[in-house]
Motif scaffolding. Structure first.
Motif, PDB file in Angstrom:
ATOM      1  N   UNK A 140     -24.689  23.184  66.441  1.00 42.00           N
ATOM      2  CA  UNK A 140     -24.140  21.859  66.373  1.00 42.00           C
ATOM      3  C   UNK A 140     -25.106  21.142  65.467  1.00 42.00           C
ATOM      4  N   UNK A 141     -26.586  21.296  65.272  1.00 35.83           N
ATOM      5  CA  UNK A 141     -27.173  20.559  64.359  1.00 35.83           C
ATOM      6  C   UNK A 141     -26.662  20.916  62.937  1.00 35.83           C
ATOM      7  N   UNK A 173     -15.226  17.694  80.168  1.00 33.68           N
ATOM      8  CA  UNK A 173     -16.268  17.154  78.844  1.00 33.68           C
ATOM      9  C   UNK A 173     -17.806  16.946  79.127  1.00 33.68           C
ATOM     10  N   UNK A 174     -17.781  15.953  80.219  1.00 32.16           N
ATOM     11  CA  UNK A 174     -19.453  15.894  80.445  1.00 32.16           C
ATOM     12  C   UNK A 174     -20.171  17.165  80.864  1.00 32.16           C
ATOM     13  N   UNK A 191     -24.132  22.490  76.794  1.00 33.74           N
ATOM     14  CA  UNK A 191     -24.254  23.171  75.471  1.00 33.74           C
ATOM     15  C   UNK A 191     -25.509  22.395  74.859  1.00 33.74           C
ATOM     16  N   UNK A 192     -25.873  21.238  75.515  1.00 41.35           N
ATOM     17  CA  UNK A 192     -27.285  20.554  74.975  1.00 41.35           C
ATOM     18  C   UNK A 192     -28.405  21.454  75.499  1.00 41.35           C
ATOM     19  N   UNK A 252     -18.651  27.140  74.087  1.00 43.39           N
ATOM     20  CA  UNK A 252     -17.940  26.614  74.859  1.00 43.39           C
ATOM     21  C   UNK A 252     -17.094  27.350  75.871  1.00 43.39           C
ATOM     22  N   UNK A 253     -16.484  28.558  75.268  1.00 44.92           N
ATOM     23  CA  UNK A 253     -15.480  29.334  76.221  1.00 44.92           C
ATOM     24  C   UNK A 253     -16.432  29.635  77.417  1.00 44.92           C
ATOM     25  N   UNK A 254     -17.790  30.183  77.134  1.00 46.81           N
ATOM     26  CA  UNK A 254     -18.427  30.688  78.285  1.00 46.81           C
ATOM     27  C   UNK A 254     -18.875  29.845  79.289  1.00 46.81           C
TER      28      UNK A 254
END
Ligand code: ATP
Ligand code: ATP
Ligand code: MG
Ligand code: MG
Ligand code: NI
Lengths: 276, 327, 540, 267, 323
Positions: free
Chosen positions: E48-49, E31-32, E38-39, E313-315
């Motif tokens: 996300x935004x 998760x972290x 991603x950020x 996320x997958x990558x």
């Protein structure tokens, strides 16, 4: 005390018969009337011809494959029909190191996840956390602990094999089935792993079924040896008997074919070593 | 194997029966009285009753269902008219034999489905494959962005926009109709081109993305390295070693999608005024024409269930590891 | 008739002989069998292949709704105080088969209306003509003794009670001649037997219909049907938007095409001079209204119903169906096309936008200052839903909370026609079967017509005074006087506010550039009169 | 030596990892002549397989190489896929270390042997199939004519390994790189395979690079030996020299660790 | 020789805990690490935004429309031209300072307010249906593919049965015969009930292949129960298909909701939903393109964001493997 008792085990594979897609099924006997025992704290080595049914026997003994006939008893209980709790207990007590290193590692998981998987599955929490646990285990089998977050594809064949070994040793099994577990290791690491296995046997009373082609290794660590050929056990006896006075013709051929380092060179090296 | 197939076909019959019964219950029990609808705007209770009588709606439900099933096998009589087997009844609305309605419309639906399937398979698989090989490149990104646009646009919107651009503005295609192939092959092709395209776009996008995902997974396999080490040509490697494992799961979807379409492409057929099963379904729902709904459902169910059997067989044939344990 | 109901003159000048008129249609015909089909569209079409004893005129405006002789030599001779009606057939009438049309064929055709299986169309023959209670049509019960055919040319009907306008009734589809013995079951639905100028040459249900000339039809016997083209070709089940596109584009054979009303979204596109030339507009001849269930609280209070009548913003309701081009605001129950209708507005508001103050006053009187909640049934159709939303919005300031209940189109009439299932209010419409109050007010407001199923008196209004008035008018022998009386009855009913008249919907249709002789016929829900339409240039 | 078949000079392989690039092979150089055998031994994970893969341009994506690899004087490093294709499986064949994952589970082993042959030699399907059966027979797979239509998962570990060998041999390459080809074979079969390889070498002059942990095998077949440790070539010389007079500490440790069948038993 | 004795853990200290302890077992980093990566990714951040904006829009709809001035159901007859079929006055569908996104033809309702309120319905329905079909499809697909035999038979026949119905027809039939109740919930339930077999069959097929892989056998030998095998070993290998199929089902379900609303069995008017807006805008495409473009754009961007995010996320998860 007998830990594992295998009796009259046979396995037939359904194979394609002659004559195209709609042909009738034929069957091929991969394991034929195999019987043996493994005592607590004992190592039974299985050697023999390639394709003689060693892996198949091991799979059946670990109940990963159902036999066509015959029985497997573990601690006196017939496990070939066990389900639920009994089966779970059996699985916790028996671990397997597979012959093919990469295929037996889930490509989606890191080493840490793979190595600690048995703990997770058996509901055991490693003391000191997963990371430390993994690192220690990796160190023991000669892997760089810094690689604990790598995926299987990032390792060499021998390293992958050691991940498999580490996984089997992560819990405290009573019986470990090693299917050519050290074949891809260089001799020094092989020696380290073998020492580890033997220490565990001494200290915790592990039993092993040790399948190997390297007869020198087999001789080092086995108590008893079974020789297989064409699905049958052709010879089963104590190590000294099998290596010292083989009875079966096939065993004799096998022993005679063992390659050695050119004895002349070897002698010269020992001499020079002695000098230096 | 043979036994397996026979078993599955038995299963098909059971499922179809269950579907039949369920449809029957839903549409004949839950939905309003067909007699009232037949009766029309100015209606008297007497007349409703006599209509019910003729249609056999006064009998117990199970008897009605049994009659219906028997009709399929043996034909049946409605008042003064005889309906010969396979009798699916008469439309409440048009009084046509339902069987006739189906058989005249099926060819249109099949044409639509087959054409679209060919298009989306070609476009989807090729697009996905190329994207996977060129993963992360400009081509990959734009192809996947296109695929996204494709699925995000509802197909009735696409249909109207295409029609506006190609037919009204540019006048390169005729307004869609369903001419016979034999009469004018060129017109036939031109007329179906838009329905095919509209229908294919959504699927093509899904297939492209799935193909891409699966091919990327496959490309990382060791056996692909072996194939390269053998010096095989690139097309052969891709076709045989990368595509086959990637496409095996896609056959499942394809079977479902194609079988589903044979049972009618509801929206596309309606928008383009093509007289296929889908339009028939839409119309009969709008009119609550129960015998037709029943028949359309059965037909669609038949295609889907048989399609699933075929998919399962093909899947086991395609994947040897599955095959062995299944025997 | 109201001044707005002006029908624009047909574009393209006089129709030439020959050619094929294309018809692009949204939905297929319900039935080709004349005793089954019964709606504006199919009635219009039946005139091409069928003839009846009398028929409506063939002209725009009121001329078109005037009844004149067709198969019969005149509009009938009443006797026995209007209880017996005698008609005589013309000479030279033949079916498409070549067989002559006799009075027996007419009788056979009518008697089919009693067959419960097939007689599902126009109900008037069964309602008016005397027949044994057990009579089930010619196929089951044989000859109908109460209709006499003394000779091959004469047919005599005996009615249950006197009916002044029976000359209009025999223009209904049920009076189409059918060769004796033919047409059992679904036969006529797939293969009609023509008596009119055209016959069916190819029919693909739900797809297409092709008409060609019936050469057994003699123009000399038929003053109504011009029948200029050599044939008609229907294409059914086209998407509304596609039809509009095709009509606007006008490519290929679409120059010879006619179609139904355009969609609201198309209105803005047909404003160019070229397209305006090709549009026809007129009233559809129906009233769209919201019925208020007078048996439910608080709608049982006439003041509440009147308040709602005041408050509804008919402008927004009209916008919901496509604005001023596609509808007019309704004030009375009867639409302008009905003869004898009086133009008046019992619940006026500026520009029809609703008078909230007047409504609030009435509600306060009724003790409903804090509003109330009622459920409005509407069809699962975008247009109908939009109207419901407009009403909901208009009543909000009165704190009236309208819950919209959407009912599947196919079952809508069944639900609202079943008093036990009906809610507080419903949006629906009514079209006269011929332009007379007789087919409008009694079915909707006669309290004795409230039935458990198939009810059309949605307001469930059972007012003794109204009922008495209905009986009174039915006794009037003179058709015009009766129509005028219906006009007054309309006022009497609206004082009770059982319904909110919403709109008189209009027809706006585009015709192909090669179409000639097209006008909207008031008797057929504003459809283009098919017996007069033709092509400017038949060779195109 | 001018007519060396295969020359590797200063080969370095860099692989990307999450902690930055890592040199897994550093400055490796060796040569292989015709009918010559080079043995590569070394620590597990020392870069033996990566060296082999680098030669054929089969490294994992993102890998970088430097140095020079020449076959018959022709540079292979940095060549396009197209050019390498004619070399792969034809002039240079390779036996991979992990047979199960290196075989495509969707196809019969027969097809997988045939396709390489047909890619370079052409010929009919039937002829290729015959070649496949013969190749399987040569590697001692029993009942080859029937088993040619079996799938990889139906074979034992050793059999799969032999199929990989059969695949590599069917085009008679001028250089064969075998990455631990006999680890899963019992000693008798191993002996037969080694004999087969020797035969092939004398017949066609094939050069052989043999990667293994079995020093005994190396001593019996290799003319020269390369010892690797942690990516470094720690020792390179004739077999006789390496075995009888190892210069590097690691080589000595290695040789000392070899278990011998007649050693004293620790147990 | 047998060495008996107490089995004391010697190799490594382990302590036994009940089954309740530490059920996660996933990579501890995930998760972290994923969020961190991603950020740092611009595209992912953008997605996300956007999704966040949509969610905030849905949550604070009443507040937002107070600011914009028009409620979602308020008519504005002044903004449309009744004589032209009700097209909005002005170009661009009536976009003005008063109506930020223009108005709906025929009644002049504020498009901005309807988009904001529509997000509530559409996003809730589409996402919950996606999640529900995702879970049902994956779970049943896995079980059928893994256990084979009668489990497979039972699940597969149920799937056959559900798939055999032309879904749209039956949704209409069922929804129109069910009491109105809570429409969105009902919609989600019905859509999911008919939707999951599609995913399940794909998962089933791939599971059949994966179940025969050796690593599954290895995990079994490690003591994994069947459930663990299915969800811990096989599931991660299916994520490619799952991500693709679920992200693409979002627009599908928004479309289904639109279709059903249009047919009168979906959300009841005047409730706004994106799907309903899109389908009613279709006929206006040539006269008032903005009416279609605005909800269309929102739908498109939402789907795009979800898909791009899924891919990212997958990558990120893959990162360790590939590079
Ligand atoms: N994809 C990869 N990414 C990063 N490092 C890798 C990758 N593949 C292999 N490695 C590392 O490269 C080193 C060399 O691997 P290689 O496979 O060449 O070893 P090897 O000498 O063949 O060992 P073995 O005898 O065990 O097969 C190893 O330390 C391994 O961990
Ligand atoms: N799924 C299967 N279907 C058919 N035959 C099989 C299958 N699995 C194994 N066999 C055959 O059974 C025999 C025994 O295989 P097994 O894997 O047990 O051999 P092994 O003794 O482990 O050999 P090796 O030392 O080469 O690994 C082989 O001949 C093999 O081809
Ligand atoms: Mg084995
Ligand atoms: Mg290696
Ligand atoms: Ni009807």
């Amino acid at each position: 005390m007998t830990l594992l008792r295998v009796r009259d085990l046979s396995k037939q594979f359904v194979i394609r018969g002659q004559g195209g897609l709609l042909a009738r099924k034929a069957s091929f006997t991969a394991v034929d009337q195999v019987s043996f025992d493994v005592a607590l704290g004992e190592t039974l080595a299985i050697v023999g011809e390639s394709g003689s049914g060693k892996s198949t026997t091991a799979r059946i003994a670990a109940r990963l494959l159902d036999p066509t006939s015959g029985s497997v008893e573990f601690e006196g209980e017939d496990i070939s029909r066990a389900t639920g709790k009994d089966l779970a207990r059996f699985r916790n007590d028996v671990q397997v190191v597979f012959q093919d290193p990469f295929s037996s590692l889930n490509p989606r998981y890191t080493v840490e996840r793979i190595v600690t998987a048995p703990l997770t599955y058996q509901g055991i929490a490693p003391k000191g956390g997963r990371r430390a646990f993994t690192r220690e285990l990796m160190e023991r089998v000669g892997l760089n602990p810094d690689h604990s977050q790598r995926y299987p594809a990032q390792f060499s064949g021998g390293q992958a094999q050691r991940i498999g070994i580490a996984r089997a040793l992560a819990v405290n099994p009573k019986l470990v089935i090693c299917d050519e577990a050290v074949s891809a290791l260089d001799v020094s690491i092989q020696a380290q792993v073998i020492k580890l296995l033997m220490r565990l046997q001494r200290e915790s009373g592990f039993s092993y079924i040790f399948i190997a082609h390297d007869l020198a290794v087999v001789r080092q660590l086995s108590h008893r040896v079974a020789v297989m050929s064409k699905g049958r056990i052709v010879e089963l006896g104590s190590r000294d008997q099998v290596f010292g006075e083989p009875r079966d013709e096939y065993t004799k051929t096998l022993l005679a074919a063992v390659p050695r380092i050119n004895p002349e060179w070897d002698r010269r090296r020992r001499l020079s070593k002695g000098r230096s | 194997m043979t036994r397996y197939v026979i078993g599955r076909l038995g299963g098909v019959v059971v499922i179809l029966l269950a579907v039949c019964l369920f449809t029957y219950l839903i549409f004949f029990k839950l939905s309003p009285d067909p007699a009232v609808m037949i009766c029309g705007k100015t209606c008297t209770p007497d007349r409703i009753d006599s209509i019910r009588d003729v249609l056999g709606l006064n009998q117990p439900l199970l008897t009605q269902f049994w009659e219906f099933l028997r009709g399929i096998v043996a034909g049946r009589d409605y008042g003064t008219v005889h309906c010969s087997a396979p009798c699916l009844g008469y439309s409440f609305q048009t009084n046509e034999s339902v069987w006739n309605m189906l058989t005249t419309r099926l060819p249109v639906s099949i044409t639509v489905a087959v054409g679209a399937a060919v298009l989306w398979l070609l476009a989807g698989v090729a697009g996905g494959l190329i994207s996977a090989i060129k993963q992360g490149t400009w081509w990959d990104r734009s192809a996947m962005a296109l695929a996204l646009t494709g699925v995000s646009v509802p197909n009735y919107v696409l249909a109207l926009v295409l029609q506006y651009v190609l037919v009204v503005k540019l006048q390169v295609l005729p307004f869609p109709a369903a001419p016979a192939f034999a009469d004018n092959p060129v017109l036939w092709f031109e007329s179906y081109l838009m329905p095919w395209t509209v229908l294919a776009v959504g699927y093509a996008c899904l297939y492209a993305r799935l193909t891409r995902a699966n091919v990327i997974d496959t490309l990382a396999e060791n056996f692909l390295r072996t194939a390269r080490a053998k010096g095989l040509s690139r097309p052969l490697i891709l076709r045989r070693h990368a595509l086959r494992p990637a496409l095996t799961p896609i056959t499942t979807i394809f079977g479902m999608d194609f079988a589903g379409l044979l049972g009618g492409a509801l929206i596309t057929e309606t928008v383009f005024g093509l007289n296929g099963i889908g339009k028939l379904a839409a119309d009969s729902i709008a009119k609550n024409d129960q015998p037709v709904i029943m028949a359309v459902t059965l037909l669609a169910a038949f295609f889907v269930v048989v399609g699933n059997v075929v998919v399962d067989l093909v899947y086991t044939a395609l994947d040897p590891r599955v095959r062995v344990t299944s025997s | 008739a109201g001044g707005e109901s002006q029908t624009s003159a047909g574009p393209g000048g006089p129709a030439a002989q020959g050619g094929t008129v294309q018809v692009l249609a949204n939905a297929a015909f319900s039935h080709l069998d004349p005793v089954r089909g019964f709606d504006g569209g199919v009635n219009n079409f039946y005139r091409l292949i069928y003839r009846t004893l009398t028929t409506q005129g063939a002209a725009p405006g009121t001329e078109g709704t005037k009844i004149g002789p067709d198969l019969a030599t005149d509009t009938g001779t009443p006797s026995d105080g209007g209880k017996t009606w005698t008609f005589t057939l013309k000479d030279g009438l033949f079916f498409e088969t070549g067989a002559p049309i006799t009075s027996a064929d007419v009788k056979f055709g009518v008697s089919r209306a009693w067959d419960p299986e097939i007689g599902i169309g126009s109900p008037y023959a069964k309602q008016l003509i005397d027949a044994p209670a057990s009579y089930q049509g010619p196929y089951k019960s044989g000859d109908l003794p109460t209709i006499a055919t003394p000779d091959a040319k004469t047919i005599v009907f005996h009615l249950k009670k006197p009916f002044a306008d029976f000359g209009s009734v025999v223009a209904q589809n049920t009076f189409v001649p059918v060769p004796k013995g033919a047409g059992a079951g679904t036969e006529l639905d797939s293969k009609p037997i023509a008596s009119g100028p055209y016959k069916v040459s190819e029919y693909k249900a739900g797809a297409s219909l092709k008409l060609v000339r019936n050469d057994k039809w003699d123009a000399k016997t038929d003053p109504v049907r011009k029948a200029k083209p050599d044939g008609f070709q229907w294409t059914f089940d086209l998407d509304g938007a596609t039809i509009d596109e095709r009509m606007i584009a006008g490519q290929g054979t679409d120059v010879d095409a006619i179609a139904g009303t355009i969609q609201a979204a198309t209105v803005a596109r047909v404003q160019t001079p070229q397209l305006k030339q090709r549009t026809l507009t007129g009233l559809g001849g129906c009233t769209t209204y919201m019925g208020l269930n007078t048996t439910k609280k608080p709608l049982n209070d006439v003041r509440v119903r009147q308040a709602i009548n005041f408050a509804v913003n008919k402008q927004t309701v009209r916008d919901a169906v496509g604005g001023s081009t596609l509808a007019e605001l309704a004030t009375s129950i009867q639409p302008p096309t009905v003869l004898g209708r009086v133009d008046y507005d019992p619940y006026p508001s500026p520009e029809g936008k609703g008078d909230v103050a007047a409504a609030q006053k009435l509600l306060t009187e009724a003790g409903l200052t804090n509003g109330f909640t009622f459920t409005l049934d509407t069809r699962a159709q975008p247009k109908m839903q939009a109207m419901a939303v407009a009403i909901q919005q208009a009543l909000k300031p009165l704190k009236i909370d309208v819950k919209i209940n959407i009912i599947d189109t196919s079952t809508y009439y069944e639900v609202i026609g079943t008093p036990s299932q009906q809610h507080d209010a419903a949006i629906t419409g009514w079209c006269p079967d011929w332009p007379s109050g007789a087919t409008f007010l009694p079915p909707l407001f006669d309290g004795r017509n409230i039935v458990a199923k198939g009810n059309s008196n949605l307001a469930q209004l059972n007012d003794p005074a109204v009922n008495a008035k209905i009986d009174e008018i039915s006794q009037i022998k003179d058709v015009n006087a009766a129509n005028a009386a219906y006009g007054e009855l309309d006022k009497q009913i609206m004082a009770l506010a059982p319904v909110v008249p919403l709109l008189y919907e209009k027809v706006l249709t585009l015709v192909g550039s090669n179409i000639a002789g097209a006008y909207l016929h008031d008797g057929y829900s504003g459809g283009i009169d098919l017996v007069s339409v033709g092509l400017t240039d038949a060779g195109k | 030596m001018t007519d060396e078949l295969f020359v590797v000079e200063d080969l370095t392989v860099t692989l990307p990892t999450s902690r930055g690039p890592v040199d897994v092979v550093k400055d490796v150089s060796f040569t292989v002549g015709r009918d010559d055998t080079l043995g590569i031994v070394g620590e597990s994970g020392s870069g033996k397989s990566m060296t082999a893969l680098a030669v054929l341009g089969l490294l994992p994506p993102g890998a970088r190489t430097s140095g020079s690899v020449r076959l018959d004087g022709r540079e292979l490093l940095g060549q396009s896929e197209g050019e390498l294709r004619s070399v792969r499986g034809n002039a240079i064949s390779m036996v991979f270390q992990d047979p199960l994952s290196s075989l495509n589970p969707y196809y019969t082993v027969g097809l997988q042997i045939e396709e390489g042959y047909r890619a370079h030699r052409g010929g009919s399907k039937r002829a290729a199939r015959q070649v496949a059966i013969e190749a399987m027979e040569r590697v001692r797979i029993p009942d080859a004519a029937r088993r040619v239509d079996d799938y990889p998962h139906q074979f034992s570990g050793g059999q799969r390994q032999r199929i990989m060998i059969a695949m590599a041999l069917c085009c008679s390459p001028s250089l064969l790189i075998a990455d631990e080809p006999t680890t899963a074979l019992d000693v008798t079969v191993q002996a037969q395979i080694l004999e087969l390889l020797a035969e092939l070498q004398t017949q066609t002059g094939t050069g052989l690079i043999f990667i293994t942990h079995d020093l005994a095998v190396i001593s019996s077949i290799a003319r020269r030996v390369l010892v690797m440790c942690a990516g470094d070539p720690v020792e390179y010389g004739t077999a006789e020299q390496v075995f009888s007079d190892p210069r590097h500490e690691y080589t000595r440790t290695l040789l000392d660790a070899v278990p011998r069948i007649d050693d004293e038993v620790m147990l | 020789m047998t060495v008996a004795g107490p089995r004391t853990p010697t190799l490594l200290e382990v302590e036994e805990v009940g089954l309740a302890g530490d059920p996660g077992g996933g990579p501890p980093t995930s998760t972290g690490r994923i969020l961190g990566k991603l950020a740092r990714d611009k595209a992912a951040l953008l997605c996300l935004v956007f999704l966040l904006i949509v969610v905030l829009m849905a949550v604070f709809a009443p507040l937002i429309t107070k600011l914009s001035g028009w409620g979602p159901d308020e008519f504005d007859s002044g903004a449309i031209n009744s004589d032209l079929g009700g097209v909005p006055h002005g170009s661009l569908g009536g976009i003005s300072g008063e109506h930020w996104f223009g108005v709906e033809p025929q009644n002049g309702r504020d498009l901005f307010a309807r988009i904001v309120y529509g997000a509530r319905v559409s996003i809730t329905i589409a996402l919950s249906a996606t999640v529900l079909t995702g879970i049902l499809g994956v779970v049943f697909g896995l079980l059928a593919g893994f256990y084979r035999g009668w489990v497979d038979q039972a699940i597969s026949r149920v799937m056959d049965f559900l798939m055999a119905f032309p879904a749209l027809i039956f949704m209409i039939a069922i929804l129109s015969s069910l009491p109105a109740g809570n429409r969105p919930v009902l919609l989600v339930v019905v859509i999911s009930a008919f939707g999951w077999p599609y995913l399940a069959r794909v998962i089933r097929g791939q599971t059949m292949t994966l179940a025969n892989r050796e690593f599954v056998e290895a995990a079994r030998a490690s003591g994994a129960k069947n459930v663990a095998l299915v969800f811990r070993e096989i599931l991660p290998n299916l994520r490619g298909s799952i991500i693709v199929m679920t992200t693409l089902s979002v627009p599908g379900y928004i479309g289904t909701e639109a279709g059903l609303s249009f047919l009168g069995v979906g959300v009841t008017p005047p409730t706004a939903s994106w799907g309903q807006m899109i389908s009613s805008s279709v006929s206006w495409y040539s006269v008032d393109p903005m009416f279609f473009a605005i909800p269309g754009t929102f739908l498109f961007l939402t789907v795009l964001s979800l898909t791009v995010l899924g891919d990212k996320i997958r990558s990120v998860i893959d990162a360790g493997e590939a590079t």
